[in-house]
Write a protein that holds these residues in place. Structure first.
Motif, PDB file in Angstrom:
ATOM      1  N   LEU A   1      60.713  76.060  44.488  1.00  0.00           N
ATOM      2  CA  LEU A   1      59.327  75.972  44.949  1.00  0.00           C
ATOM      3  C   LEU A   1      59.029  74.590  45.531  1.00  0.00           C
ATOM      4  CD1 LEU A   1      57.358  77.829  42.138  1.00  0.00           C
ATOM      5  CD2 LEU A   1      58.041  78.691  44.372  1.00  0.00           C
ATOM      6  N   VAL A   2      59.522  73.548  44.889  1.00  0.00           N
ATOM      7  CA  VAL A   2      59.289  72.186  45.380  1.00  0.00           C
ATOM      8  C   VAL A   2      59.938  71.994  46.743  1.00  0.00           C
ATOM      9  CG1 VAL A   2      59.770  69.745  44.961  1.00  0.00           C
ATOM     10  CG2 VAL A   2      58.996  71.191  43.093  1.00  0.00           C
ATOM     11  N   VAL A   3      61.195  72.413  46.875  1.00  0.00           N
ATOM     12  CA  VAL A   3      61.896  72.262  48.153  1.00  0.00           C
ATOM     13  C   VAL A   3      61.199  73.081  49.238  1.00  0.00           C
ATOM     14  CG1 VAL A   3      64.060  72.776  49.369  1.00  0.00           C
ATOM     15  CG2 VAL A   3      64.117  71.664  47.130  1.00  0.00           C
ATOM     16  N   TYR A   4      60.816  74.304  48.923  1.00  0.00           N
ATOM     17  CA  TYR A   4      60.143  75.145  49.906  1.00  0.00           C
ATOM     18  C   TYR A   4      58.813  74.521  50.324  1.00  0.00           C
ATOM     19  CZ  TYR A   4      58.134  79.167  52.208  1.00  0.00           C
ATOM     20  OH  TYR A   4      57.550  79.984  53.131  1.00  0.00           O
ATOM     21  N   TRP A   5      58.059  73.971  49.374  1.00  0.00           N
ATOM     22  CA  TRP A   5      56.784  73.336  49.719  1.00  0.00           C
ATOM     23  C   TRP A   5      57.007  72.107  50.591  1.00  0.00           C
ATOM     24  CZ3 TRP A   5      54.134  68.781  49.366  1.00  0.00           C
ATOM     25  CH2 TRP A   5      52.776  68.843  49.652  1.00  0.00           C
ATOM     26  N   LEU A   6      58.030  71.303  50.275  1.00  0.00           N
ATOM     27  CA  LEU A   6      58.321  70.113  51.087  1.00  0.00           C
ATOM     28  C   LEU A   6      58.718  70.497  52.510  1.00  0.00           C
ATOM     29  CD1 LEU A   6      60.203  67.882  48.489  1.00  0.00           C
ATOM     30  CD2 LEU A   6      57.898  67.532  49.427  1.00  0.00           C
ATOM     31  N   ILE A   7      59.519  71.547  52.650  1.00  0.00           N
ATOM     32  CA  ILE A   7      59.894  72.018  53.990  1.00  0.00           C
ATOM     33  C   ILE A   7      58.652  72.499  54.735  1.00  0.00           C
ATOM     34  CG2 ILE A   7      61.122  73.847  55.232  1.00  0.00           C
ATOM     35  CD1 ILE A   7      63.346  73.563  53.099  1.00  0.00           C
ATOM     36  N   LEU A   8      57.822  73.272  54.066  1.00  0.00           N
ATOM     37  CA  LEU A   8      56.590  73.773  54.675  1.00  0.00           C
ATOM     38  C   LEU A   8      55.679  72.617  55.089  1.00  0.00           C
ATOM     39  CD1 LEU A   8      55.129  76.457  55.279  1.00  0.00           C
ATOM     40  CD2 LEU A   8      54.030  76.222  53.073  1.00  0.00           C
ATOM     41  N   PHE A   9      55.536  71.623  54.210  1.00  0.00           N
ATOM     42  CA  PHE A   9      54.727  70.447  54.513  1.00  0.00           C
ATOM     43  C   PHE A   9      55.285  69.703  55.725  1.00  0.00           C
ATOM     44  CE2 PHE A   9      53.852  65.901  54.027  1.00  0.00           C
ATOM     45  CZ  PHE A   9      52.468  65.919  53.986  1.00  0.00           C
ATOM     46  N   GLY A  10      56.593  69.475  55.737  1.00  0.00           N
ATOM     47  CA  GLY A  10      57.217  68.754  56.854  1.00  0.00           C
ATOM     48  C   GLY A  10      57.040  69.472  58.181  1.00  0.00           C
ATOM     49  N   LEU A  11      57.269  70.766  58.189  1.00  0.00           N
ATOM     50  CA  LEU A  11      57.154  71.523  59.445  1.00  0.00           C
ATOM     51  C   LEU A  11      55.712  71.585  59.948  1.00  0.00           C
ATOM     52  CD1 LEU A  11      59.628  74.475  58.784  1.00  0.00           C
ATOM     53  CD2 LEU A  11      59.964  72.502  60.282  1.00  0.00           C
ATOM     54  N   THR A  12      54.782  71.850  59.059  1.00  0.00           N
ATOM     55  CA  THR A  12      53.391  71.964  59.512  1.00  0.00           C
ATOM     56  C   THR A  12      52.833  70.615  59.940  1.00  0.00           C
ATOM     57  OG1 THR A  12      52.617  71.820  57.229  1.00  0.00           O
ATOM     58  CG2 THR A  12      52.822  74.018  58.181  1.00  0.00           C
ATOM     59  N   MET A  13      53.186  69.550  59.225  1.00  0.00           N
ATOM     60  CA  MET A  13      52.698  68.227  59.626  1.00  0.00           C
ATOM     61  C   MET A  13      53.341  67.777  60.935  1.00  0.00           C
ATOM     62  SD  MET A  13      50.297  67.547  57.701  1.00  0.00           S
ATOM     63  CE  MET A  13      49.956  65.928  58.314  1.00  0.00           C
ATOM     64  N   ARG A  14      54.614  68.096  61.130  1.00  0.00           N
ATOM     65  CA  ARG A  14      55.254  67.749  62.401  1.00  0.00           C
ATOM     66  C   ARG A  14      54.545  68.447  63.572  1.00  0.00           C
ATOM     67  NH1 ARG A  14      60.681  70.200  63.396  1.00  0.00           N
ATOM     68  NH2 ARG A  14      59.932  71.038  65.337  1.00  0.00           N
ATOM     69  N   ARG A  15      54.241  69.716  63.374  1.00  0.00           N
ATOM     70  CA  ARG A  15      53.540  70.467  64.421  1.00  0.00           C
ATOM     71  C   ARG A  15      52.155  69.887  64.671  1.00  0.00           C
ATOM     72  NH1 ARG A  15      50.059  74.964  64.225  1.00  0.00           N
ATOM     73  NH2 ARG A  15      50.223  74.769  61.984  1.00  0.00           N
ATOM     74  N   GLN A  16      51.458  69.513  63.589  1.00  0.00           N
ATOM     75  CA  GLN A  16      50.111  68.957  63.726  1.00  0.00           C
ATOM     76  C   GLN A  16      50.154  67.589  64.407  1.00  0.00           C
ATOM     77  OE1 GLN A  16      47.383  70.670  62.926  1.00  0.00           O
ATOM     78  NE2 GLN A  16      46.064  69.066  63.694  1.00  0.00           N
ATOM     79  N   ILE A  17      51.111  66.762  64.044  1.00  0.00           N
ATOM     80  CA  ILE A  17      51.228  65.439  64.667  1.00  0.00           C
ATOM     81  C   ILE A  17      51.591  65.570  66.138  1.00  0.00           C
ATOM     82  CG2 ILE A  17      52.618  63.319  64.669  1.00  0.00           C
ATOM     83  CD1 ILE A  17      52.634  63.579  61.569  1.00  0.00           C
ATOM     84  N   GLN A  18      52.448  66.512  66.478  1.00  0.00           N
ATOM     85  CA  GLN A  18      52.767  66.753  67.893  1.00  0.00           C
ATOM     86  C   GLN A  18      51.515  67.184  68.652  1.00  0.00           C
ATOM     87  OE1 GLN A  18      55.930  69.624  67.614  1.00  0.00           O
ATOM     88  NE2 GLN A  18      57.515  68.043  67.705  1.00  0.00           N
ATOM     89  N   HIS A  19      50.700  68.013  68.034  1.00  0.00           N
ATOM     90  CA  HIS A  19      49.445  68.453  68.649  1.00  0.00           C
ATOM     91  C   HIS A  19      48.509  67.267  68.855  1.00  0.00           C
ATOM     92  CE1 HIS A  19      45.540  70.619  68.879  1.00  0.00           C
ATOM     93  NE2 HIS A  19      46.277  71.573  69.436  1.00  0.00           N
ATOM     94  N   MET A  20      48.440  66.368  67.848  1.00  0.00           N
ATOM     95  CA  MET A  20      47.582  65.191  67.947  1.00  0.00           C
ATOM     96  C   MET A  20      48.063  64.267  69.069  1.00  0.00           C
ATOM     97  SD  MET A  20      47.225  64.580  63.845  1.00  0.00           S
ATOM     98  CE  MET A  20      46.750  62.888  63.942  1.00  0.00           C
ATOM     99  N   ILE A  21      49.360  64.107  69.204  1.00  0.00           N
ATOM    100  CA  ILE A  21      49.910  63.245  70.255  1.00  0.00           C
ATOM    101  C   ILE A  21      49.675  63.875  71.628  1.00  0.00           C
ATOM    102  CG2 ILE A  21      52.065  62.346  71.212  1.00  0.00           C
ATOM    103  CD1 ILE A  21      53.007  61.994  68.268  1.00  0.00           C
ATOM    104  N   LYS A  22      49.913  65.167  71.730  1.00  0.00           N
ATOM    105  CA  LYS A  22      49.769  65.851  73.023  1.00  0.00           C
ATOM    106  C   LYS A  22      48.336  65.775  73.548  1.00  0.00           C
ATOM    107  CE  LYS A  22      50.505  70.291  75.281  1.00  0.00           C
ATOM    108  NZ  LYS A  22      50.940  71.685  75.098  1.00  0.00           N
ATOM    109  N   TYR A  23      47.343  65.958  72.652  1.00  0.00           N
ATOM    110  CA  TYR A  23      45.948  65.984  73.094  1.00  0.00           C
ATOM    111  C   TYR A  23      45.205  64.691  72.784  1.00  0.00           C
ATOM    112  CZ  TYR A  23      46.911  70.787  74.072  1.00  0.00           C
ATOM    113  OH  TYR A  23      47.454  71.928  74.579  1.00  0.00           O
ATOM    114  N   ARG A  24      45.939  63.664  72.358  1.00  0.00           N
ATOM    115  CA  ARG A  24      45.419  62.305  72.175  1.00  0.00           C
ATOM    116  C   ARG A  24      44.139  62.249  71.337  1.00  0.00           C
ATOM    117  NH1 ARG A  24      46.348  62.309  77.856  1.00  0.00           N
ATOM    118  NH2 ARG A  24      44.106  62.273  78.098  1.00  0.00           N
ATOM    119  N   TYR A  25      44.228  62.693  70.119  1.00  0.00           N
ATOM    120  CA  TYR A  25      43.097  62.531  69.200  1.00  0.00           C
ATOM    121  C   TYR A  25      43.607  61.997  67.867  1.00  0.00           C
ATOM    122  CZ  TYR A  25      44.424  67.037  67.090  1.00  0.00           C
ATOM    123  OH  TYR A  25      45.097  68.053  66.472  1.00  0.00           O
TER     124      TYR A  25
END
Length: 187
Positions: A148-172
């Protein structure tokens, strides 16, 4: 001047529930300006929950569910209310752009999808619910917690990476840390 006596028991219960709800809402309204104290109380409740999970050596599925829910709340908190990618798609149909691209265009402030108070309130309710659930054996399901811990960390990493890419792309930037502050501007 008192309210008239209710006719039925159901009306009496409804009247008392409404009264308690108004008192509760008044306390919530009074707590609004005390952001650090509210979050400190939530952090203390979270530490109590974590200690309960650690010392009881169980209820890992409750902790995992809480972690997923808190991640969902955090993503809503750092996301813009009006998604620039959707507005850009609509703007392409109209021939206009959603975000300002030149200095002359109008500045639009960052508006969160989930405001800070609702984020705090939902987080506090979730942690309190998780803490209460950790006292009932029915929620103590046998699971291998490292998975569960590993799965949550993977989920956290993937979703935050996607969110940070979105923030960089749209500059907010959803946080005020590091943003330019002008003298005399309202806080």
């Amino acid at each position: 001047m008192d309210a008239p006596e209710p006719d039925t028991p159901f009306a009496a219960v409804t009247a008392q529930t409404g009264k308690i709800g108004r008192i509760y809402q008044a306390y919530l309204d009074k707590s609004t300006p005390f952001v650090p104290y509210r979050w400190a109380g939530t952090a203390l409740l979270f530490v109590l929950f974590a200690l309960r999970i650690f010392f009881a050596q169980g209820w890992y599925i409750v902790a995992y569910s809480l972690g997923i829910y808190l991640l969902n709340l955090f993503l809503a908190f750092i996301s813009p209310k009006f998604d620039p990618s959707l507005e850009q798609d609509e703007g392409m149909e109209d021939g206009t752009s959603g975000l300002p691209t030149k200095e002359e265009e109008e500045f639009r402030p960052f508006v969160r999808r989930l405001p800070e108070f609702k984020f705090w309130y939902s987080t506090t309710k979730a942690v309190a619910t998780g803490f209460v659930c950790s006292w009932f054996e029915v929620f103590n399901l046998p699971v291998f917690w490292p998975v569960l811990v590993v799965y949550w960390l993977i989920l956290f990493g993937l979703t935050m990476r996607r969110q940070i890419q979105h923030m960089i792309k749209y500059r907010y930037v959803p946080f005020t840390v590091g943003k330019t502050r002008y003298p005399g501007a309202a806080k």
